[in-house]
Scaffold this motif. Structure first.
Motif, short mmCIF file in Angstrom:
data_model
loop_
_atom_site.label_atom_id
_atom_site.label_comp_id
_atom_site.label_asym_id
_atom_site.label_seq_id
_atom_site.Cartn_x
_atom_site.Cartn_y
_atom_site.Cartn_z
N GLY A 65 0.82 -1.20 0.00
CA GLY A 65 0.00 0.00 0.00
C GLY A 65 0.86 1.25 0.00
O GLY A 65 2.00 1.24 -0.45
N ALA A 104 -1.22 -6.92 -8.73
CA ALA A 104 -2.11 -5.79 -9.05
C ALA A 104 -2.21 -5.68 -10.57
O ALA A 104 -1.59 -4.81 -11.18
CB ALA A 104 -1.60 -4.50 -8.44
N PRO A 108 -2.60 -0.90 -8.41
CA PRO A 108 -3.24 -0.85 -7.09
C PRO A 108 -3.86 0.50 -6.77
O PRO A 108 -3.36 1.55 -7.20
CB PRO A 108 -2.08 -1.14 -6.14
N SER A 110 -4.84 2.40 -3.20
CA SER A 110 -4.64 2.27 -1.75
C SER A 110 -4.95 3.57 -1.04
O SER A 110 -4.82 4.65 -1.61
CB SER A 110 -3.19 1.86 -1.44
N HIS A 138 -11.25 -1.47 1.11
CA HIS A 138 -11.39 -2.92 0.98
C HIS A 138 -11.88 -3.31 -0.41
O HIS A 138 -11.40 -4.29 -1.00
CB HIS A 138 -12.34 -3.46 2.05
N LYS A 141 -9.42 -3.93 -3.05
CA LYS A 141 -8.63 -5.16 -2.94
C LYS A 141 -9.33 -6.33 -3.62
O LYS A 141 -8.74 -7.41 -3.77
CB LYS A 141 -8.37 -5.51 -1.46
N ASP A 193 -8.02 -8.25 8.80
CA ASP A 193 -6.71 -7.59 8.71
C ASP A 193 -6.02 -7.54 10.07
O ASP A 193 -4.81 -7.74 10.17
CB ASP A 193 -6.88 -6.16 8.17
N LYS A 413 -5.64 -15.07 4.55
CA LYS A 413 -5.63 -14.35 3.28
C LYS A 413 -6.59 -14.99 2.28
O LYS A 413 -7.32 -14.29 1.57
CB LYS A 413 -4.22 -14.32 2.70
N LYS A 417 -9.79 -13.24 0.68
CA LYS A 417 -9.91 -13.15 -0.77
C LYS A 417 -11.27 -13.64 -1.24
O LYS A 417 -11.91 -13.05 -2.11
CB LYS A 417 -8.79 -13.96 -1.43
#
Length: 432
Positions: A65, A104, A108, A110, A138, A141, A193, A413, A417
């Motif tokens: 990030g 990414a 990305p 962030s 979020h 992501k 997280d 993770k 996801k």
């Protein structure tokens, strides 16, 4: 949380109800979701650092990030003299980096959580009108918005960047629900997280503990004994030192027939790995492997490339299988097959002073310049086989604990996801 229900919704695209696959129970009867463009929900920030007052340069990394460039690159990439044209990025602003990568694929987005700084004008900076916007941190992501980015970009000269206009980017459709539902989703994902952060702290604590043990379980070259010794070995004689050349032999067998095509790499962080796994591509072409060294399972590899984590270059044991390596590496095999003790020893810093004293300054500052004879003269500690095995077992148990914690993080993770794909409605329903 519940799977998609069949209740009546008043917001549809064609005959399709706009709602996620998973929805919290208390929102099952709420109105369907809608989509608004990013430009309706946020405003681009293009304020320049015209007086050059701000010197903290930020970077948006796909993995980490928004971070301070000095922390991320371990050096200043942007010089202090060219920051007047950089954008000011305030705390809480969002940043889009058009550079694509495996993690990414469309670049990305962030949220800046590290503080005010400046960023290259290659980035797109924007601020949401609503300060309660972690929901979108979020959402970015997930992969739901990727199709729009691909459809809205054009093929440019650089294949490693998305070529998308600011207007097209600000036209990105974003999901909208009630503030309460959006906050519930943000809290849910933030809790995951927090769990991952707690696991990382456990790993860091274990690594620090191991780092301390590595320095105390092995004697320094000038010392007869280590600072810590297991009780059952307290009455044994002191340790000795022998050169690497007396304990191991260099391996210089070449891949002359080109029969082996698996190229290995010795990474400071990951040890010996398959090059395809580490670089995600073949760096060495199949046509130039005849001059490479054959590296058997259990052999050790010294990589003279220095880095922050390996200041004199890493030495690692090959645990992945037979392959070939560049002749720039030094390959050696211990005479004794029970040698994991030395795999751990090379993770300490006790041998670094010898390496620095035995190297000469070469043309390349990123590599140690040390002859093979000097390297094979490296003094290594020797104790009774039982004591060496006890130390190896102790440190291996810590490695197992660290691996177990990493597996927990991987599980979290994977769970997150999956949630990211199900907890937001799909943008494809709007695009189709």
């Amino acid at each position: 949380m519940s799977n998609k229900h069949e209740g009546t919704m008043n917001n549809t695209v064609g005959s399709r109800v706009l709602e996620p696959k998973l929805r919290f129970t208390e929102f099952l009867e709420a109105a369907a979701w809608s989509f608004c463009s990013l430009g309706e929900l946020a405003k681009r920030s293009t304020r320049k650092n015209t007086d050059g007052e701000l010197t903290r340069v930020l970077t948006n990394s796909a993995e980490h990030g928004v971070v301070d460039q000095r922390d991320f690159f371990d050096k200043d990439i942007a010089t202090q003299g060219n920051l007047e044209g950089y954008y000011i990025v305030e705390m809480g602003a969002y940043v889009y980096n058009p550079r694509i990568s495996t993690t990414a694929p469309v670049g990305p987005v962030s949220k800046n959580r590290v503080g005010t700084g400046v960023m290259s004008p290659l980035y797109t900076i924007f601020n949401f009108h609503n300060s309660e916007n972690d929901f979108y941190a979020h959402y970015f992501k997930s992969t739901h918005w990727h199709q729009y980015m691909r459809q809205s970009s054009s093929t440019g000269a650089r294949h490693d960047r998305m070529n998308i206009t600011n207007d097209a980017f600000m036209g990105l459709p974003l999901p909208v629900s009630t503030p309460e539902e959006q906050q519930k989703i943000a809290d849910c994902l933030a809790s995951l997280d927090d769990l991952m952060a707690a696991q990382l702290q456990k790993i860091d604590a274990l690594k620090s503990h191991k780092k301390g043990l590595l320095q105390q379980l092995f004697p320094a070259e000038s010392e007869p004994l280590p600072k810590l010794r297991f009780p059952e070995f307290q009455n044994l004689d002191g340790w000795s030192f022998q050169s690497l050349g007396k304990l191991a032999k260099r391996s210089t067998r070449k891949n002359t027939d080109g029969g082996l095509t698996r190229v290995l790499t010795n990474s400071a962080e990951h040890g010996v790995v398959d090059q395809r796994d580490f670089f995600d591509k073949d760096i060495a072409t199949q046509g130039n492997l005849e001059g490479y060294y054959v590296v058997e399972m259990g052999a050790y590899v010294y990589n003279p490339r220095i880095s922050t984590t390996a200041p004199v270059g890493p030495v690692s044991k090959n645990r992945v299988g037979t392959g070939v390596m560049s002749p720039l590496y030094t390959i050696f095999k211990f005479d004794n097959s029970q040698n994991d003790f030395y795999a751990h020893y090379f993770k300490s810093t006790h041998w670094h002073q010898y390496m620095r004293q035995s190297s000469s300054t070469g043309a390349r500052h990123d590599r140690m310049s040390i002859t093979n004879d000097a390297f094979m003269g490296l003094p290594l500690p020797v104790s009774a086989p039982e004591e060496q095995q006890k130390i190896a077992d102790c440190l291996a148990s810590l490695d197992d604990l660290i691996t177990a914690q990493r597996q927990k993080i991987d599980t979290l993770k994977a769970h997150k996801k999956g949630l990211l794909q199900k907890i937001f409605p799909r943008l494809t329903e709007v695009l189709e």
